[in-house]
Motif scaffolding. Structure first.
Motif, mmCIF file in Angstrom:
data_model
loop_
_atom_site.group_PDB
_atom_site.id
_atom_site.type_symbol
_atom_site.label_atom_id
_atom_site.label_comp_id
_atom_site.label_asym_id
_atom_site.label_seq_id
_atom_site.Cartn_x
_atom_site.Cartn_y
_atom_site.Cartn_z
ATOM 1 N N LEU A 134 0.827 -1.211 0.000
ATOM 2 C CA LEU A 134 0.000 0.000 0.000
ATOM 3 C C LEU A 134 0.861 1.261 0.000
ATOM 4 O O LEU A 134 0.552 2.235 -0.697
ATOM 5 N N ILE A 135 1.927 1.236 0.774
ATOM 6 C CA ILE A 135 2.825 2.399 0.809
ATOM 7 C C ILE A 135 3.453 2.610 -0.562
ATOM 8 O O ILE A 135 3.553 3.747 -1.047
ATOM 9 N N VAL A 136 3.859 1.530 -1.228
ATOM 10 C CA VAL A 136 4.452 1.646 -2.562
ATOM 11 C C VAL A 136 3.438 2.236 -3.545
ATOM 12 O O VAL A 136 3.772 3.116 -4.347
ATOM 13 N N VAL A 137 2.185 1.793 -3.481
ATOM 14 C CA VAL A 137 1.145 2.323 -4.373
ATOM 15 C C VAL A 137 0.955 3.820 -4.127
ATOM 16 O O VAL A 137 0.857 4.610 -5.075
ATOM 17 N N LEU A 138 0.912 4.232 -2.869
ATOM 18 C CA LEU A 138 0.759 5.657 -2.563
ATOM 19 C C LEU A 138 1.960 6.473 -3.045
ATOM 20 O O LEU A 138 1.803 7.584 -3.550
ATOM 21 N N LEU A 139 3.165 5.921 -2.900
ATOM 22 C CA LEU A 139 4.359 6.640 -3.349
ATOM 23 C C LEU A 139 4.385 6.774 -4.867
ATOM 24 O O LEU A 139 4.785 7.820 -5.395
ATOM 25 N N ILE A 140 3.955 5.740 -5.571
ATOM 26 C CA ILE A 140 3.874 5.837 -7.028
ATOM 27 C C ILE A 140 2.853 6.900 -7.419
ATOM 28 O O ILE A 140 3.080 7.687 -8.344
ATOM 29 N N GLY A 141 1.733 6.954 -6.700
ATOM 30 C CA GLY A 141 0.730 7.980 -6.959
ATOM 31 C C GLY A 141 1.272 9.386 -6.759
ATOM 32 O O GLY A 141 0.933 10.309 -7.503
ATOM 33 N N LEU A 142 2.134 9.565 -5.747
ATOM 34 C CA LEU A 142 2.728 10.887 -5.513
ATOM 35 C C LEU A 142 3.688 11.284 -6.620
ATOM 36 O O LEU A 142 3.831 12.469 -6.929
ATOM 37 N N VAL A 143 4.365 10.313 -7.223
ATOM 38 C CA VAL A 143 5.273 10.636 -8.319
ATOM 39 C C VAL A 143 4.488 10.952 -9.588
ATOM 40 O O VAL A 143 4.803 11.894 -10.307
ATOM 41 N N LEU A 144 3.441 10.162 -9.858
ATOM 42 C CA LEU A 144 2.664 10.381 -11.079
ATOM 43 C C LEU A 144 1.819 11.650 -11.013
ATOM 44 O O LEU A 144 1.613 12.308 -12.037
ATOM 45 N N GLU A 145 1.315 11.975 -9.828
ATOM 46 C CA GLU A 145 0.487 13.166 -9.658
ATOM 47 C C GLU A 145 0.960 13.914 -8.411
ATOM 48 O O GLU A 145 0.385 13.777 -7.338
ATOM 49 N N PRO A 146 2.041 14.707 -8.542
ATOM 50 C CA PRO A 146 2.609 15.361 -7.358
ATOM 51 C C PRO A 146 1.659 16.404 -6.760
ATOM 52 O O PRO A 146 0.858 17.005 -7.474
ATOM 53 N N PRO A 147 1.761 16.595 -5.443
ATOM 54 C CA PRO A 147 0.922 17.614 -4.805
ATOM 55 C C PRO A 147 1.357 19.010 -5.248
ATOM 56 O O PRO A 147 2.521 19.249 -5.540
ATOM 57 N N LEU A 148 0.399 19.922 -5.298
ATOM 58 C CA LEU A 148 0.744 21.290 -5.680
ATOM 59 C C LEU A 148 -0.016 22.282 -4.818
ATOM 60 O O LEU A 148 -1.060 21.965 -4.255
ATOM 61 N N LEU A 149 0.541 23.454 -4.716
ATOM 62 C CA LEU A 149 -0.044 24.532 -3.930
ATOM 63 C C LEU A 149 -0.112 25.768 -4.820
ATOM 64 O O LEU A 149 0.890 26.185 -5.401
ATOM 65 N N MET A 150 -1.310 26.319 -4.958
ATOM 66 C CA MET A 150 -1.485 27.539 -5.748
ATOM 67 C C MET A 150 -1.986 28.651 -4.825
ATOM 68 O O MET A 150 -2.773 28.392 -3.926
ATOM 69 N N TRP A 151 -1.506 29.836 -5.047
ATOM 70 C CA TRP A 151 -1.984 30.956 -4.260
ATOM 71 C C TRP A 151 -2.157 32.167 -5.164
ATOM 72 O O TRP A 151 -1.611 32.238 -6.246
ATOM 73 N N ASP A 152 -2.954 33.097 -4.669
ATOM 74 C CA ASP A 152 -3.259 34.299 -5.428
ATOM 75 C C ASP A 152 -3.354 35.449 -4.439
ATOM 76 O O ASP A 152 -3.735 35.256 -3.298
#
Length: 128
Positions: free
Chosen positions: A52-70
């Motif tokens: 499960l940890i490996v699946v979550l880590l692959i998900g973070l690489v394929l769709e990295p978290p992002l922060l947008m501000w205005d």
């Protein structure tokens, strides 16, 4: 944020399917522990948690978290930006931890089959 991916009972948005499946899998793993022998169960649980940890880590690489501000400067000039999370040293520690869990689970299952079994004691033969 809830364990179902930012979904609460009073919300009108449906739950995120990935988090719903992950939540159901965690509950299933917890319940299955009641039905299997202790040593074998912990080895299987370690492998499942590592996977499960490996699946979550692959998900973070394929769709990295992002922060947008205005925002706006005092003179009215618009400002803003975006930051994208990239893997760092902590990501490597998670990978090492997941690999350790998976290898511990495999070792536990392999060691389980190599344990010597106690000899069967038969009743003494009469007349001998």
């Amino acid at each position: 944020m809830t364990s179902l991916g930012d979904w609460s009972l009073d919300s009108t948005t449906p739950p995120d399917t990935f988090y719903l499946v992950l939540w159901a899998l965690i509950i299933t793993i917890a319940v299955l522990g009641l039905f299997f022998p202790s040593a074998r169960w912990w080895a299987a649980a370690a492998m499942l948690i590592g996977a499960l940890i490996v699946v979550l880590l692959i998900g973070l690489v394929l769709e990295p978290p992002l922060l947008m501000w205005d925002g706006q400067l005092p003179d009215g000039t618009p400002t803003g930006g975006m930051e994208i999370g990239c893997p760092s040293v902590g990501y490597g520690l998670w990978v090492v931890g997941a690999a350790a869990l998976i290898s511990a689970g495999i070792s536990g299952l392999l060691a389980q089959t190599k344990r010597p079994r106690p000899a069967i004691q038969r009743p003494p033969v009469e007349g001998v």
